[in-house]
Design an enzyme around this catalytic site. Structure first.
Site, PDB file in Angstrom:
ATOM      1  N   SER A   1       0.835  -1.207   0.000  1.00  0.00           N
ATOM      2  CA  SER A   1       0.000   0.000   0.000  1.00  0.00           C
ATOM      3  C   SER A   1       0.864   1.248   0.000  1.00  0.00           C
ATOM      4  CB  SER A   1      -0.856  -0.029   1.267  1.00  0.00           C
ATOM      5  OG  SER A   1      -1.389   1.241   1.533  1.00  0.00           O
TER       6      SER A   1
ATOM      7  N   TYR B   1      -1.468  -1.459  11.138  1.00  0.00           N
ATOM      8  CA  TYR B   1      -1.800  -1.931   9.780  1.00  0.00           C
ATOM      9  C   TYR B   1      -0.686  -1.559   8.801  1.00  0.00           C
ATOM     10  CZ  TYR B   1      -3.372  -1.481   5.022  1.00  0.00           C
ATOM     11  OH  TYR B   1      -3.407  -1.533   3.661  1.00  0.00           O
TER      12      TYR B   1
ATOM     13  N   LYS C   1       2.340  -3.924   6.512  1.00  0.00           N
ATOM     14  CA  LYS C   1       2.699  -3.897   5.079  1.00  0.00           C
ATOM     15  C   LYS C   1       4.210  -3.690   4.930  1.00  0.00           C
ATOM     16  CE  LYS C   1      -1.265  -4.709   3.331  1.00  0.00           C
ATOM     17  NZ  LYS C   1      -1.483  -6.029   2.707  1.00  0.00           N
TER      18      LYS C   1
HETATM   19  N1  UFG Z   1     -12.474  10.827   3.584  1.00  0.00           N
HETATM   20  C1  UFG Z   1     -13.439  11.742   3.940  1.00  0.00           C
HETATM   21  N2  UFG Z   1     -14.577  11.270   4.520  1.00  0.00           N
HETATM   22  C2  UFG Z   1     -14.786   9.943   4.768  1.00  0.00           C
HETATM   23  C3  UFG Z   1     -13.776   9.016   4.391  1.00  0.00           C
HETATM   24  C4  UFG Z   1     -12.634   9.501   3.818  1.00  0.00           C
HETATM   25  O1  UFG Z   1     -13.294  12.937   3.730  1.00  0.00           O
HETATM   26  O2  UFG Z   1     -15.843   9.590   5.322  1.00  0.00           O
HETATM   27  C5  UFG Z   1     -11.243  11.316   2.933  1.00  0.00           C
HETATM   28  C6  UFG Z   1      -9.981  11.048   3.726  1.00  0.00           C
HETATM   29  O3  UFG Z   1      -9.729  12.092   4.611  1.00  0.00           O
HETATM   30  C7  UFG Z   1      -8.952  10.951   2.599  1.00  0.00           C
HETATM   31  C8  UFG Z   1      -9.726  10.408   1.413  1.00  0.00           C
HETATM   32  O4  UFG Z   1     -11.085  10.614   1.722  1.00  0.00           O
HETATM   33  O5  UFG Z   1      -8.516  12.220   2.269  1.00  0.00           O
HETATM   34  C9  UFG Z   1      -9.488   8.931   1.193  1.00  0.00           C
HETATM   35  O6  UFG Z   1      -9.720   8.250   2.422  1.00  0.00           O
HETATM   36  P1  UFG Z   1      -9.786   6.663   2.499  1.00  0.00           P
HETATM   37  O7  UFG Z   1     -10.068   6.306   3.926  1.00  0.00           O
HETATM   38  O8  UFG Z   1     -10.704   6.146   1.454  1.00  0.00           O
HETATM   39  O9  UFG Z   1      -8.340   6.223   2.065  1.00  0.00           O
HETATM   40  P2  UFG Z   1      -6.924   6.609   2.695  1.00  0.00           P
HETATM   41  O10 UFG Z   1      -6.185   7.410   1.674  1.00  0.00           O
HETATM   42  O11 UFG Z   1      -7.018   7.140   4.052  1.00  0.00           O
HETATM   43  O12 UFG Z   1      -6.358   5.139   2.793  1.00  0.00           O
HETATM   44  C10 UFG Z   1      -5.124   4.804   2.331  1.00  0.00           C
HETATM   45  C11 UFG Z   1      -5.132   3.317   1.937  1.00  0.00           C
HETATM   46  C12 UFG Z   1      -5.267   2.444   3.151  1.00  0.00           C
HETATM   47  C13 UFG Z   1      -4.310   2.868   4.210  1.00  0.00           C
HETATM   48  C14 UFG Z   1      -4.413   4.324   4.525  1.00  0.00           C
HETATM   49  C15 UFG Z   1      -3.391   4.725   5.557  1.00  0.00           C
HETATM   50  O13 UFG Z   1      -6.207   3.048   1.065  1.00  0.00           O
HETATM   51  O14 UFG Z   1      -5.001   1.111   2.765  1.00  0.00           O
HETATM   52  O15 UFG Z   1      -4.211   5.064   3.341  1.00  0.00           O
HETATM   53  O16 UFG Z   1      -3.246   6.068   5.704  1.00  0.00           O
HETATM   54  F1  UFG Z   1      -4.537   2.204   5.350  1.00  0.00           F
END
Ligand code: UFG
Length: 341
Positions: A127, A152, A156
């Site tokens: 990831s 988590y 990885k």
């Molecule tokens: N977001 C929102 N509202 C929500 C959910 C997410 O605004 O309800 C935003 C988050 O702040 C982020 C973006 O949408 O800016 C994406 O969020 P996700 O949770 O979908 O994905 P992430 O980028 O946080 O997740 C990624 C990887 C994961 C990993 C994580 C660790 O997909 O596998 O980074 O930081 F665990």
């Protein structure tokens, strides 16, 4: 004769989509899953899409004797794609031992069993979380990894190191480490997609649930970041593009005449989009007006991250081609199929 590819976590979101591409490309996917974070719906969707029964083994990837029996029973597994893992940041903070046992333990067990059975080709799900908040963007595979923000993320990182050390020791393992950015969308048939368990952590399932009325609203986590519109930036990649990259990685491993090999690839589109841009694209692609509000930042979120994907393009001969509108339209169709679940 179709080559058998063991797909651990094969009933999960990325696993099942990859299995559909394996089948299309003439391989025989053999799935292993314990349904801890996956769903039988994807298995039945996969069977409908491929028109094939698709061999499925139910069980845990940490179960050494089960793995042995699968390798023995199938007889001629050519390669392994290892998706099986828990992947929730918050849950991993609450249950670190479970995460290390599950994600790290299964990778070790699998590598040991592969070596015993003389199987060398190994594709590993990593990831972009290993980069944390990088100092420079876009990130290349050589961008230094940052200390993990969660158990988590650490699993990885540790698994990458374990695989690399195994290869460096001269063991006959050929590994492609795929660092995913943010996967979105579904199979174009809408027979498979993401099935969140409980309240979704990730943006897209939460967004489509808010759009269908399962959730009262979507909360955008912060609009005061140092980005053009203040919301976080990510590299969103369509799930079918991501699935195809796995098959390209597999072809690369199978065609490389080396005893041991360790290569890392970023898989993204190579472009960053903000949460607010994504919401606008969703509304335009689906005609649905989304109920959302700006909320506080989510602890641990990185401000912006997106990939340099030159290596995957040059070595794997792969590039993401789908448009974000298409991915979001498909995600919405999938949510309509799921209904208010
Ligand atoms: N977001 C929102 N509202 C929500 C959910 C997410 O605004 O309800 C935003 C988050 O702040 C982020 C973006 O949408 O800016 C994406 O969020 P996700 O949770 O979908 O994905 P992430 O980028 O946080 O997740 C990624 C990887 C994961 C990993 C994580 C660790 O997909 O596998 O980074 O930081 F665990």
């Amino acid at each position: 004769m179709r080559q058998k590819i063991l797909v651990t976590g094969g009933a999960g979101y990325i696993g099942a989509h990859t299995a559909s591409v394996l089948d299309k490309e003439g391989y025989e996917p053999v799935l292993l899953d314990n349904f801890s974070n996956s769903d039988r719906t994807l298995l039945s969707g996969l069977r409908k899409i491929t028109g094939k029964q698709i061999t499925f083994h139910e069980g845990d990837c940490n179960d050494r004797s089960l793995l042995h029996s699968i390798f023995q029973k199938e007889g001629d597994i050519a390669a392994v794609i290892h998706f099986a893992a828990r992947r929730y940041v918050g849950e991993s903070v609450e249950k670190p031992l479970y995460y290390y046992r599950n994600n790290v333990g299964s990778t070790i067990t699998l590598l040991e069993v592969m070596l015993e059975h003389g199987v060398s080709d190994f594709v590993f799900s990593s990831s972009c979380t290993v980069y944390g908040q990088p100092d420079e963007l876009p990130v290349t595979e050589d961008t230094p990894r940052k200390p993990a923000e969660s158990p988590y993320g650490n699993t990885k990182k540790i698994c990458e190191d374990i695989i690399q050390d195994t290869v460096l020791s001269g063991q006959p393992i050929k590994a492609a480490i795929l660092r995913y950015f943010n996967p979105i969308g579904t199979h174009p048939s809408h027979l498979m997609g993401e099935v969140p368990h409980g309240v979704p952590n990730n943006l897209i399932p939460f967004l489509t649930q808010a759009a269908v009325g399962v959730r009262p609203e979507l909360v955008v986590f912060g609009d005061d970041y140092d980005t053009p519109d203040g919301s976080c930036i990510r590299d969103y990649i369509d799930i079918m593009d991501l699935a195809e990259a796995h098959v390209q990685a597999l072809k690369f491993l199978r065609s490389t005449e080396a005893n041991s090999l360790f290569e890392i690839f970023n898989l993204g589109i190579g472009e960053g989009k903000s949460v607010l841009e994504l919401i606008k694209t969703f509304e335009k692609a689906t005609g649905v007006s989304l109920n959302y509000k700006i909320g506080p930042r989510r602890p641990g979120d990185v401000e912006k991250v997106y990939a340099n994907v030159d290596k995957a393009s040059e070595v794997l001969l792969w590039k993401a081609t789908r448009d974000m509108s298409e991915s979001l339209y498909n995600a919405w169709q999938w949510q309509l199929r799921l209904g208010k679940h």
